[in-house]
Write an enzyme that holds these catalytic residues in place. Structure first.
Site, mmCIF file in Angstrom:
data_model
loop_
_atom_site.group_PDB
_atom_site.id
_atom_site.type_symbol
_atom_site.label_atom_id
_atom_site.label_comp_id
_atom_site.label_asym_id
_atom_site.label_seq_id
_atom_site.Cartn_x
_atom_site.Cartn_y
_atom_site.Cartn_z
ATOM 1 N N TYR A 236 8.495 -6.802 -6.603
ATOM 2 C CA TYR A 236 7.950 -5.442 -6.652
ATOM 3 C C TYR A 236 8.070 -4.685 -5.328
ATOM 4 C CZ TYR A 236 6.059 -7.272 -10.966
ATOM 5 O OH TYR A 236 5.934 -7.845 -12.202
ATOM 6 N N HIS B 172 5.429 1.841 -7.820
ATOM 7 C CA HIS B 172 4.033 1.425 -7.949
ATOM 8 C C HIS B 172 3.492 0.863 -6.637
ATOM 9 C CE1 HIS B 172 1.066 1.557 -11.013
ATOM 10 N NE2 HIS B 172 1.159 0.338 -11.489
ATOM 11 N N ASN C 201 -3.440 -4.624 -11.996
ATOM 12 C CA ASN C 201 -4.495 -4.542 -13.012
ATOM 13 C C ASN C 201 -5.819 -5.157 -12.572
ATOM 14 O OD1 ASN C 201 -2.310 -3.582 -14.386
ATOM 15 N ND2 ASN C 201 -2.361 -5.108 -16.005
ATOM 16 N N ASN D 205 -3.582 1.651 -13.809
ATOM 17 C CA ASN D 205 -4.324 0.410 -14.028
ATOM 18 C C ASN D 205 -5.057 -0.092 -12.789
ATOM 19 O OD1 ASN D 205 -3.814 0.157 -16.788
ATOM 20 N ND2 ASN D 205 -1.804 -0.748 -16.392
#
Length: 186
Positions: free
Chosen positions: A14, A19, A63, A107
């Site tokens: 990631y 994000h 999350n 989230n």
């Protein structure tokens, strides 16, 4: 003390995705201040202490970000909380500050709201909206987006430096909010 949190997902998979804007901006800030993060198993996060600020990068995946935030918030008894996060409802190049509000389907913010309330400061960094939201937020910026992304992230980092020095959210908000995308020269 103020808890300053950059949101993102851990692992190399990631790195530098949309994000992970919060991680990237905090990394840039810490690097410029010639500091470094250390891993805290207690909070499952990378931490850096600077002046009366705790900089935090949760390692829980997006999350569950609220778990790390709540742990650090309670342990350090911080009075203020500022979350740096990507926002797909804002165009790339837009940087906005606000206090409180909804989570916009983010989230990481949902997790923080559920555990800590939603009355914290936010630094929202526009990443634009894609057709498939999940694929979009987990994708890297396109080459043609890099100059604008870099300029927006630099602007956000400078805003955080100003906030750390001034402790004045309203002044930071007034000085650094960009309602329209930054204009960069080619």
């Amino acid at each position: 003390m103020t808890l300053l949190v950059g949101l993102g997902n851990p692992t190399l998979r990631y790195d530098h995705t949309r994000h992970n804007a919060g991680f990237d901006i905090l990394d840039s800030l810490v690097s410029e201040l010639d500091l470094s993060f250390i891993f805290s198993p207690k909070h499952n996060a990378y931490l850096c202490v600077y002046k009366d600020f705790i900089l935090l990068k949760p390692q829980t995946y997006m999350n569950l970000s609220g778990e790390s935030v709540l742990s650090a918030k309670n342990f350090y008894k911080t009075k203020e909380l500022l979350i740096v996060h990507d926002d797909l409802d804002l165009p790339l190049g837009v940087v906005k500050f606000k206090k409180g509000g909804g989570n916009g389907g983010h989230n990481g913010l949902k997790s923080i709201d559920a555990l800590c309330s939603n009355s914290y400061y936010r630094l929202r960094v526009g990443i634009s909206k894609g057709i498939n939201i999940t694929e979009h937020v987990l994708s890297k910026f396109h080459n043609n987006e890099e100059p604008l992304k870099n300029a927006a992230f630099e602007h956000a980092k400078n805003a955080l430096k100003f906030f750390i020095e001034s402790h004045d959210f309203n002044a930071t908000q007034n000085r650094f909010t960009l309602k329209k995308p930054l204009q960069i020269e080619s």
